[in-house]
Design an enzyme around this catalytic site. Structure first.
Site, mmCIF file in Angstrom:
data_model
loop_
_atom_site.group_PDB
_atom_site.id
_atom_site.type_symbol
_atom_site.label_atom_id
_atom_site.label_comp_id
_atom_site.label_asym_id
_atom_site.label_seq_id
_atom_site.Cartn_x
_atom_site.Cartn_y
_atom_site.Cartn_z
ATOM 1 N N PRO A 9 0.776 -1.140 -0.008
ATOM 2 C CG PRO A 9 -0.290 -1.244 1.950
ATOM 3 C CD PRO A 9 0.582 -1.952 0.983
ATOM 4 N N GLY A 10 1.995 1.137 0.535
ATOM 5 C CA GLY A 10 2.989 2.465 0.398
ATOM 6 C C GLY A 10 3.123 2.903 -0.942
ATOM 7 C CD GLU A 32 8.439 -9.751 -7.665
ATOM 8 O OE1 GLU A 32 9.817 -9.839 -7.597
ATOM 9 O OE2 GLU A 32 7.861 -8.741 -7.293
ATOM 10 C CG ASP A 61 10.582 -5.402 -9.690
ATOM 11 O OD1 ASP A 61 10.266 -5.981 -8.820
ATOM 12 O OD2 ASP A 61 11.772 -5.778 -10.065
ATOM 13 C CG PHE A 178 6.911 1.556 1.693
ATOM 14 C CD1 PHE A 178 7.678 0.572 0.736
ATOM 15 C CD2 PHE A 178 6.779 2.818 1.283
ATOM 16 C CE1 PHE A 178 7.835 0.797 -0.160
ATOM 17 C CE2 PHE A 178 6.963 3.064 -0.148
ATOM 18 C CZ PHE A 178 7.651 2.121 -1.074
ATOM 19 N N GLY A 179 9.476 -0.015 3.995
ATOM 20 C CA GLY A 179 10.658 -0.743 3.587
ATOM 21 C C GLY A 179 11.994 0.019 4.281
ATOM 22 C CG HIS A 204 12.964 5.233 -6.074
ATOM 23 N ND1 HIS A 204 12.836 5.718 -5.019
ATOM 24 C CD2 HIS A 204 12.337 3.766 -6.077
ATOM 25 C CE1 HIS A 204 12.089 5.065 -4.235
ATOM 26 N NE2 HIS A 204 11.825 3.746 -4.651
ATOM 27 N NE ARG A 205 7.037 3.161 -5.765
ATOM 28 C CZ ARG A 205 7.979 2.873 -4.917
ATOM 29 N NH1 ARG A 205 8.358 3.753 -3.921
ATOM 30 N NH2 ARG A 205 8.950 1.758 -4.971
HETATM 31 P P1 ITT Z 1 5.039 -5.533 -4.802
HETATM 32 O O1 ITT Z 1 5.860 -6.565 -5.362
HETATM 33 O O2 ITT Z 1 3.656 -6.640 -4.287
HETATM 34 O O3 ITT Z 1 4.582 -4.335 -5.568
HETATM 35 P P2 ITT Z 1 7.104 -5.357 -2.827
HETATM 36 O O4 ITT Z 1 7.075 -4.553 -1.642
HETATM 37 O O5 ITT Z 1 7.264 -6.720 -2.863
HETATM 38 O O6 ITT Z 1 5.432 -5.182 -3.353
HETATM 39 P P3 ITT Z 1 9.109 -5.175 -5.011
HETATM 40 O O7 ITT Z 1 9.106 -6.439 -5.195
HETATM 41 O O8 ITT Z 1 9.165 -4.147 -5.743
HETATM 42 O O9 ITT Z 1 7.646 -4.637 -4.080
HETATM 43 O O10 ITT Z 1 10.270 -5.069 -3.821
HETATM 44 C C1 ITT Z 1 10.724 -3.650 -3.300
HETATM 45 C C2 ITT Z 1 11.611 -3.738 -2.229
HETATM 46 O O11 ITT Z 1 12.383 -2.781 -2.083
HETATM 47 C C3 ITT Z 1 10.922 -4.015 -0.919
HETATM 48 O O12 ITT Z 1 11.512 -4.741 -0.194
HETATM 49 C C4 ITT Z 1 10.512 -2.536 -0.681
HETATM 50 O O13 ITT Z 1 10.585 -2.378 0.744
HETATM 51 C C5 ITT Z 1 11.847 -1.799 -1.320
HETATM 52 N N1 ITT Z 1 11.620 -0.482 -1.717
HETATM 53 C C6 ITT Z 1 11.185 -0.327 -3.040
HETATM 54 N N2 ITT Z 1 11.071 0.904 -3.011
HETATM 55 C C7 ITT Z 1 11.197 1.528 -2.023
HETATM 56 C C8 ITT Z 1 10.869 2.676 -1.117
HETATM 57 O O14 ITT Z 1 10.408 3.846 -2.094
HETATM 58 N N3 ITT Z 1 11.229 3.106 0.083
HETATM 59 C C9 ITT Z 1 11.689 1.946 0.910
HETATM 60 N N4 ITT Z 1 12.027 0.609 0.387
HETATM 61 C C10 ITT Z 1 11.409 0.450 -0.948
#
Ligand code: ITT
Length: 224
Positions: A9-10, A32, A61, A178-179, A204-205
């Site tokens: 959702p982020g 994937e 991705d 997130f992440g 990036h996004r």
């Molecule tokens: P979906 O595949 O379902 O879209 P996902 O979170 O698994 O969800 P990805 O496969 O693209 O998405 O993995 C991206 C990874 O990189 C994931 O661990 C994210 O937390 C991290 N990531 C990507 N963009 C990020 C961001 O803007 N900020 C923090 N972490 C990011």
């Protein structure tokens, strides 16, 4: 209506700033493919997601590319986040002399209709290292098209939009985003210390979404 196919959702929160009410999350964990460039994963994901959603879709991705580890975890970021964890990625990076990194993303769009050109998506991740001049990097991340013949001979075109941002891996700070956001510092703040708007302005996004939103608006009105 445009479906953002993701379990995250982020990502959708960041996309709504560019696409307003146009976009809805479609919570589908598309399979994937194993590949070491984001473009290939995103393109194949968009095709699978289009078949499931049955209407226009985007998939995103993304990954964190750490220079001291030759770009690892990159396309494997999600797996590394789930297994190693964000805090330990910081601790692994800490002893290294070089803490520089980049976030990269590829947004893939598919609606079953055809587009023009078909460059190789394998170039998406290459030549975007910190230290290169920004203009060259921006050229590398220009929008590309890709069109691949499927086994049954039917073509399912996908359009790719790329973005990246340089930064440094630091001790975790902030509770937004997130992440890997808490350990990714850009211009003195971690992404987790920024509002969604502030992160989008440099991330990036945000860069990839801005390119996509501009193209999509033209496609909607037939002027792309
Ligand atoms: P979906 O595949 O379902 O879209 P996902 O979170 O698994 O969800 P990805 O496969 O693209 O998405 O993995 C991206 C990874 O990189 C994931 O661990 C994210 O937390 C991290 N990531 C990507 N963009 C990020 C961001 O803007 N900020 C923090 N972490 C990011």
């Amino acid at each position: 209506m445009l479906h953002f196919v993701t379990t995250n959702p982020g990502k959708v929160r960041e996309a709504t700033e560019y696409l307003d009410d146009e976009v809805r999350q479609f919570d589908f964990d598309y399979p994937e493919v194993q590949a070491d460039d984001l473009g290939t994963v995103a393109a194949q994901g968009a095709r699978d997601a289009y078949r499931t959603a049955g209407g226009p879709v985007i998939v995103d991705d993304a990954g964190l590319f750490i220079d001291a580890f030759d770009g690892f975890p990159g396309p494997y970021s999600s797996y590394v986040e789930d297994t190693v964890g964000v805090e330990r990625v910081w601790r692994m990076t800490k002893p290294e002399a070089d803490h520089s990194a980049a976030f990269k993303t590829v947004i893939a769009y598919c609606d079953g209709e055809s587009f023009d050109a078909t460059p190789d998506p394998g170039g998406v991740d290459r030549g975007e290292r910190r230290g290169q001049d920004l203009a060259a990097a921006e050229r590398d991340t220009a929008t590309t098209d890709e069109q691949v013949r499927e086994g049954d001979g039917e073509s399912v075109p996908v359009k790719l939009f790329e973005g990246w941002v340089p930064g440094d891996i630091v001790a975790p700070r902030g509770d937004g985003g997130f992440g890997f956001d808490p350990i990714f510092e850009h211009d003195g703040r971690t992404f987790a210390e920024m509002s969604t708007e502030a992160k989008n302005a440099v991330s990036h996004r945000g860069r990839a979404l801005a390119k996509f939103a501009e193209w999509y608006a033209g496609r909607d009105t037939g002027t792309e």
